[in-house]
Structure formats: structure tokens, C-alpha cells
Write a protein that holds these residues in place. Structure first.
Motif, PDB file in Angstrom:
ATOM      1  N   UNK A 169       0.858  -1.181   0.000  1.00 44.70           N
ATOM      2  CA  UNK A 169       0.000   0.000   0.000  1.00 44.70           C
ATOM      3  C   UNK A 169       0.896   1.234   0.000  1.00 44.70           C
ATOM      4  N   UNK A 170       0.711   2.114  -0.974  1.00 39.90           N
ATOM      5  CA  UNK A 170       1.548   3.311  -1.062  1.00 39.90           C
ATOM      6  C   UNK A 170       0.691   4.553  -0.836  1.00 39.90           C
ATOM      7  N   UNK A 171       1.285   5.541  -0.163  1.00 35.15           N
ATOM      8  CA  UNK A 171       0.625   6.817   0.091  1.00 35.15           C
ATOM      9  C   UNK A 171       1.272   7.881  -0.781  1.00 35.15           C
ATOM     10  N   UNK A 172       0.459   8.569  -1.565  1.00 32.26           N
ATOM     11  CA  UNK A 172       0.969   9.589  -2.474  1.00 32.26           C
ATOM     12  C   UNK A 172       0.206  10.888  -2.253  1.00 32.26           C
ATOM     13  N   UNK A 173       0.747  11.965  -2.813  1.00 32.91           N
ATOM     14  CA  UNK A 173       0.146  13.289  -2.689  1.00 32.91           C
ATOM     15  C   UNK A 173       1.236  14.336  -2.724  1.00 32.91           C
ATOM     16  N   UNK A 174       0.874  15.619  -2.850  1.00 34.74           N
ATOM     17  CA  UNK A 174       1.888  16.673  -2.817  1.00 34.74           C
ATOM     18  C   UNK A 174       2.518  16.795  -1.432  1.00 34.74           C
ATOM     19  N   UNK A 175       3.462  17.710  -1.303  1.00 29.31           N
ATOM     20  CA  UNK A 175       4.208  17.809  -0.056  1.00 29.31           C
ATOM     21  C   UNK A 175       3.328  18.293   1.096  1.00 29.31           C
ATOM     22  N   UNK A 176       3.740  17.894   2.305  1.00 26.84           N
ATOM     23  CA  UNK A 176       3.110  18.335   3.547  1.00 26.84           C
ATOM     24  C   UNK A 176       1.620  18.013   3.578  1.00 26.84           C
ATOM     25  N   UNK A 244       7.708   6.470  -7.183  1.00 29.21           N
ATOM     26  CA  UNK A 244       8.483   7.109  -8.240  1.00 29.21           C
ATOM     27  C   UNK A 244       7.734   8.249  -8.934  1.00 29.21           C
ATOM     28  N   UNK A 245       6.421   8.138  -9.098  1.00 30.67           N
ATOM     29  CA  UNK A 245       5.702   9.193  -9.812  1.00 30.67           C
ATOM     30  C   UNK A 245       5.634  10.481  -8.999  1.00 30.67           C
ATOM     31  N   UNK A 246       5.604  10.372  -7.687  1.00 30.89           N
ATOM     32  CA  UNK A 246       5.687  11.567  -6.851  1.00 30.89           C
ATOM     33  C   UNK A 246       7.045  12.240  -7.054  1.00 30.89           C
ATOM     34  N   UNK A 247       8.105  11.424  -7.120  1.00 29.02           N
ATOM     35  CA  UNK A 247       9.446  11.967  -7.369  1.00 29.02           C
ATOM     36  C   UNK A 247       9.502  12.623  -8.748  1.00 29.02           C
ATOM     37  N   UNK A 248       8.891  11.973  -9.737  1.00 34.94           N
ATOM     38  CA  UNK A 248       8.854  12.547 -11.084  1.00 34.94           C
ATOM     39  C   UNK A 248       8.125  13.890 -11.081  1.00 34.94           C
ATOM     40  N   UNK A 249       7.058  13.975 -10.309  1.00 37.01           N
ATOM     41  CA  UNK A 249       6.312  15.223 -10.241  1.00 37.01           C
ATOM     42  C   UNK A 249       7.170  16.351  -9.664  1.00 37.01           C
ATOM     43  N   UNK A 250       7.965  16.027  -8.650  1.00 40.03           N
ATOM     44  CA  UNK A 250       8.868  17.029  -8.090  1.00 40.03           C
ATOM     45  C   UNK A 250       9.921  17.460  -9.127  1.00 40.03           C
ATOM     46  N   UNK A 251      10.419  16.503  -9.909  1.00 44.81           N
ATOM     47  CA  UNK A 251      11.397  16.830 -10.952  1.00 44.81           C
ATOM     48  C   UNK A 251      10.788  17.786 -11.973  1.00 44.81           C
ATOM     49  N   UNK A 252       9.543  17.544 -12.321  1.00 49.71           N
ATOM     50  CA  UNK A 252       8.858  18.428 -13.268  1.00 49.71           C
ATOM     51  C   UNK A 252       8.655  19.824 -12.680  1.00 49.71           C
ATOM     52  N   UNK A 253       8.208  19.868 -11.420  1.00 47.57           N
ATOM     53  CA  UNK A 253       7.882  21.152 -10.798  1.00 47.57           C
ATOM     54  C   UNK A 253       9.126  21.971 -10.475  1.00 47.57           C
ATOM     55  N   UNK A 254      10.144  21.320  -9.910  1.00 49.91           N
ATOM     56  CA  UNK A 254      11.330  22.040  -9.441  1.00 49.91           C
ATOM     57  C   UNK A 254      12.338  22.286 -10.563  1.00 49.91           C
ATOM     58  N   UNK A 306      -0.422  10.603 -12.519  1.00 47.39           N
ATOM     59  CA  UNK A 306      -0.923   9.290 -12.116  1.00 47.39           C
ATOM     60  C   UNK A 306      -1.924   8.752 -13.137  1.00 47.39           C
ATOM     61  N   UNK A 307      -2.803   9.628 -13.624  1.00 53.91           N
ATOM     62  CA  UNK A 307      -3.790   9.208 -14.622  1.00 53.91           C
ATOM     63  C   UNK A 307      -3.103   8.778 -15.915  1.00 53.91           C
ATOM     64  N   UNK A 308      -2.052   9.487 -16.304  1.00 60.33           N
ATOM     65  CA  UNK A 308      -1.311   9.122 -17.516  1.00 60.33           C
ATOM     66  C   UNK A 308      -0.714   7.721 -17.404  1.00 60.33           C
ATOM     67  N   UNK A 309      -0.347   7.322 -16.206  1.00 56.08           N
ATOM     68  CA  UNK A 309       0.234   5.996 -15.977  1.00 56.08           C
ATOM     69  C   UNK A 309      -0.826   4.964 -15.606  1.00 56.08           C
ATOM     70  N   UNK A 310      -2.098   5.328 -15.665  1.00 59.57           N
ATOM     71  CA  UNK A 310      -3.168   4.379 -15.394  1.00 59.57           C
ATOM     72  C   UNK A 310      -3.278   3.951 -13.948  1.00 59.57           C
ATOM     73  N   UNK A 311      -2.855   4.813 -13.025  1.00 64.88           N
ATOM     74  CA  UNK A 311      -2.878   4.483 -11.596  1.00 64.88           C
ATOM     75  C   UNK A 311      -4.229   4.858 -11.003  1.00 64.88           C
ATOM     76  N   UNK A 312      -4.913   3.892 -10.409  1.00 61.11           N
ATOM     77  CA  UNK A 312      -6.172   4.156  -9.721  1.00 61.11           C
ATOM     78  C   UNK A 312      -5.885   4.513  -8.264  1.00 61.11           C
ATOM     79  N   UNK A 313      -6.596   5.508  -7.762  1.00 62.36           N
ATOM     80  CA  UNK A 313      -6.331   6.001  -6.409  1.00 62.36           C
ATOM     81  C   UNK A 313      -7.581   5.917  -5.546  1.00 62.36           C
ATOM     82  N   UNK A 314      -7.352   5.872  -4.234  1.00 64.98           N
ATOM     83  CA  UNK A 314      -8.408   6.015  -3.246  1.00 64.98           C
ATOM     84  C   UNK A 314      -8.148   7.316  -2.497  1.00 64.98           C
ATOM     85  N   UNK A 315      -9.096   8.234  -2.561  1.00 60.52           N
ATOM     86  CA  UNK A 315      -8.918   9.544  -1.937  1.00 60.52           C
ATOM     87  C   UNK A 315      -8.995   9.422  -0.416  1.00 60.52           C
ATOM     88  N   UNK A 316      -8.008  10.017   0.271  1.00 58.41           N
ATOM     89  CA  UNK A 316      -7.959   9.987   1.730  1.00 58.41           C
ATOM     90  C   UNK A 316      -7.807  11.423   2.218  1.00 58.41           C
TER      91      UNK A 316
END
Length: 340
Positions: A169-176, A244-254, A306-316
Motif C-alpha cells: 500500500x503506497x501513500x501519495x500526494x503533494x508535499x506536507x 516514483x511518480x511523486x518523485x517525477x512530479x517534483x522533478x517536473x515542478x522544481x 498518475x492518470x497518464x500511468x493508469x494508476x487508480x487512487x483512493x482519496x484519503x
């Protein structure tokens, strides 16, 4: 003359009853050959339709057995193709030929759990030894694990096999957004392991709070390897903070740069549940975070990625208590679906 034993089976999957039987057989001969004799294509078609565990080809089962008996030099493990064409006699003949050719020595003892098992094909000196799996501490079978799920029989599955069956089980989302705290709380709640994100570790080792372009794939790969190590220690479920996709998102943003290597690492991931934490809690400056009020932009970008990679999420979302309640409900449903 040395005694040479044969114990063959499908071991699909390997369980502790198998291991107990092999241990006992290994005490009765000078050399014991354990053969994973299967037709992978037939098994996939006939044994795993509707199964509650993944299918692992014979090469995996061979590896599991070699790992379990790595300190037993007289226990030799092989994987042999035993065809299943529908002609039982012809298939058995072909299987025996493949096994005897693989072993390459006269077989003196054939171990099995079936009364009246045919052993003549292995030569005139082959003695049949009936050896049952130990049903007292391990009342389990591979068929029951396949149909009822691994989690119901977790204590009866060797650790090396559990690593491939643990739910991730992985937890994803923006920082903080509370990913680290929630991942640790869930690990405590379920009495298991938690993998924290690797970015802070890398920056601490570098003595720097600022990322450079090369750091992002290093973090993604270090994190992927940490998950691989932790799954062998986990009990039924493993919780992971960031991927990894969270890390990729940071690479794109920063950095304004999408890194193909991180995309490839992301494709290796096989999480069973993805919990998404939105930025609806206060932002906290820990000395490494930069986005602050721009978390909404990071949130939108990450959801798109995440949608581009076909990742389904559960909102928390919601407050911290509500996040825990929502996450526990999602994890319980995952485990119940796997035969908890």
C-alpha cells in the motif's frame, strides 16, 4: 553406493508443509533432488483461473526452494518441464525422462505423499518412500492457498514466499499532506513494516537541502530497492510513503524536466492500493519543502501524471483522524479480498 533421493512436486505455491516433508526426506538419503516438475502454461490455464494469489512460474518456485535450503548442500533443487497434453501416460513418460536426465544419477529412493505411486519408471533400484506433509503444525495445501488466499495461511508460508505475496500500500500526494505520519501510523496499526521516503536520507547524506537534477532518479531507485527489501520483513501488508511518480512530479515542478529513467522505475511498481492525500491540511515548513501555497498546482500535476500511468487512487482527505479511518477502511477491504 550413495543413496540418491527424488522428491517432486508443483509447490504452487510452496508452503511449510512442503518444507517439513523435504526436511524429513533429506535425512534419509545422501543426496536429495527436489524437482519442481510442472507445465507452467497448463497450470496458469487450469489452476489459476479465479485464484486469489498471483501465478508464479516454476523458476520462482525453484528460487524459493534454493533459498530455503541454501545451507543444505546435499539438497539439490531443479525445475523440469513436465508436459500436460491430456495423454497421461505419454506425459508421465516424458516427465520421467526429463527428470532422470536432469538428475544424471541412479535414483534409489522416490519420496511421495501418495500410496501406490508409480516408481518403476525411475529404475529397478528405486524404493518408494511414503512421506506425508506434516499436517499437525501446517494444516494447509497449495490448492487451499490458491482458492482461499495467502493471508488466511500466512503463518504456514515460508518468509521467502511471503515477500512475493505481501500486499503493498503506497501513500501519495503533494508535499506536507501527512503521508509520512499516516504511513507510520498504519504500520503500527497493522503491526507491520513501513518504508519512509528516501529524499530526506539522500539530502542528509549530501549535507544539503537543495536537490540537483541527478538526485531524483537516485531517490526513485533507492526507494524502489527499499520497498523490495522491506517486503520480506512485512506481515501481510507493507506501507510505503511516496513512490516514483511523486518523485517525477517534483522533478517536473522544481527542475522543469521529465526524466525517462524515473518513468521506467514507475513501470516496475506493482502496488495493490494507492492512497491519495490531497492538500487539505495546513502546510508545514520542515526545511526541505518549497511549494507552500503552490501545493494545489502540485496536486493537479500529480493527479494528471498518475492518470497518464493508469494508476487508480483512493482519496484519503479530511482531518487527520478522518484520514486514518478512511485509510483503514480501504486497507481492510483490500485484505478481506485476499482472504484475511
Amino acid at each position: 553406493m550413495s543413496s540418491v533421493g527424488l522428491l517432486e512436486g508443483g509447490f504452487s505455491p510452496l508452503h511449510c508443509g512442503h518444507v517439513a516433508a523435504i526436511v524429513r526426506a533429506s535425512t534419509m538419503v545422501d543426496v536429495l533432488h527436489v524437482v519442481v516438475a510442472t507445465d507452467d502454461a497448463w497450470e496458469w490455464e487450469h489452476l489459476y483461473r479465479g485464484a486469489r494469489i498471483p501465478f508464479f512460474p516454476s523458476r520462482y518456485r525453484e528460487r524459493w526452494l534454493r533459498t530455503v535450503f541454501r545451507d543444505h548442500p546435499h539438497v539439490l533443487v531443479h525445475a523440469v518441464h513436465q508436459p500436460r497434453t491430456g495423454d497421461d501416460e505419454a506425459d508421465r513418460t516424458a516427465g520421467v525422462e526429463a527428470i532422470t536426465q536432469c538428475i544424471g544419477a541412479p535414483i534409489t529412493h522416490v519420496f511421495s505423499s501418495q500410496q501406490g505411486a508409480a516408481v518403476d519408471a525411475f529404475g529397478p533400484d528405486a524404493e518408494h518412500v511414503l512421506i506425508e506433509p506434516d499436517w499437525n503444525p501446517y494444516p494447509v495445501s497449495s490448492a487451499r492457498i490458491r482458492t482461499e488466499g495467502a493471508l488466511r495461511y500466512w503463518a504456514m508460508i515460508p518468509a521467502v514466499v511471503r515477500a512475493f505475496l505481501v500486499k503493498k500500500v503506497v501513500l501519495v500526494g503533494p508535499e506536507s499532506t501527512g503521508k509520512t505520519v499516516l504511513a507510520r501510523n498504519l504500520a503500527l496499526y497493522y503491526n507491520t513494516e513501513c518504508v519512509t521516503e528516501s529524499g530526506r536520507t539522500l539530502l542528509r547524506e549530501a549535507g544539503d537541502n537543495d536537490m540537483i537534477l541527478e538526485d531524483y532518479p537516485r531517490i526513485a531507485m533507492a526507494h524502489h530497492l527499499a520497498v523490495d527489501r522491506a517486503r520480506a520483513r512485512a506481515s501481510r501488508v507493507l506501507f510505503v510513503d511516496t513512490e516514483a511518480l511523486v518523485v517525477q512530479n517534483y522533478s517536473r515542478l522544481y527542475e522543469g524536466f521529465n526524466q525517462r529513467l524515473i518513468d521506467e522505475i514507475a513501470r516496475l511498481q506493482d502496488y495493490d492500493l494507492v492512497l491519495y492525500l490531497p492538500p487539505d491540511v495546513p502546510w508545514v515548513d520542515d526545511g526541505t519543502r518549497l511549494l507552500g501555497d503552490e501545493r494545489e498546482e502540485a496536486d493537479a500535476e500529480l493527479r494528471t501524471l498518475l492518470a497518464e500511468h493508469g494508476v487508480e487512487i483512493v482519496e484519503v482527505g479530511g482531518g487527520f483522524e478522518q484520514r486514518l479511518i478512511t485509510a483503514v477502511d480501504a486497507v481492510d477491504r483490500l485484505l478481506e479480498g485476499e482472504g484475511q
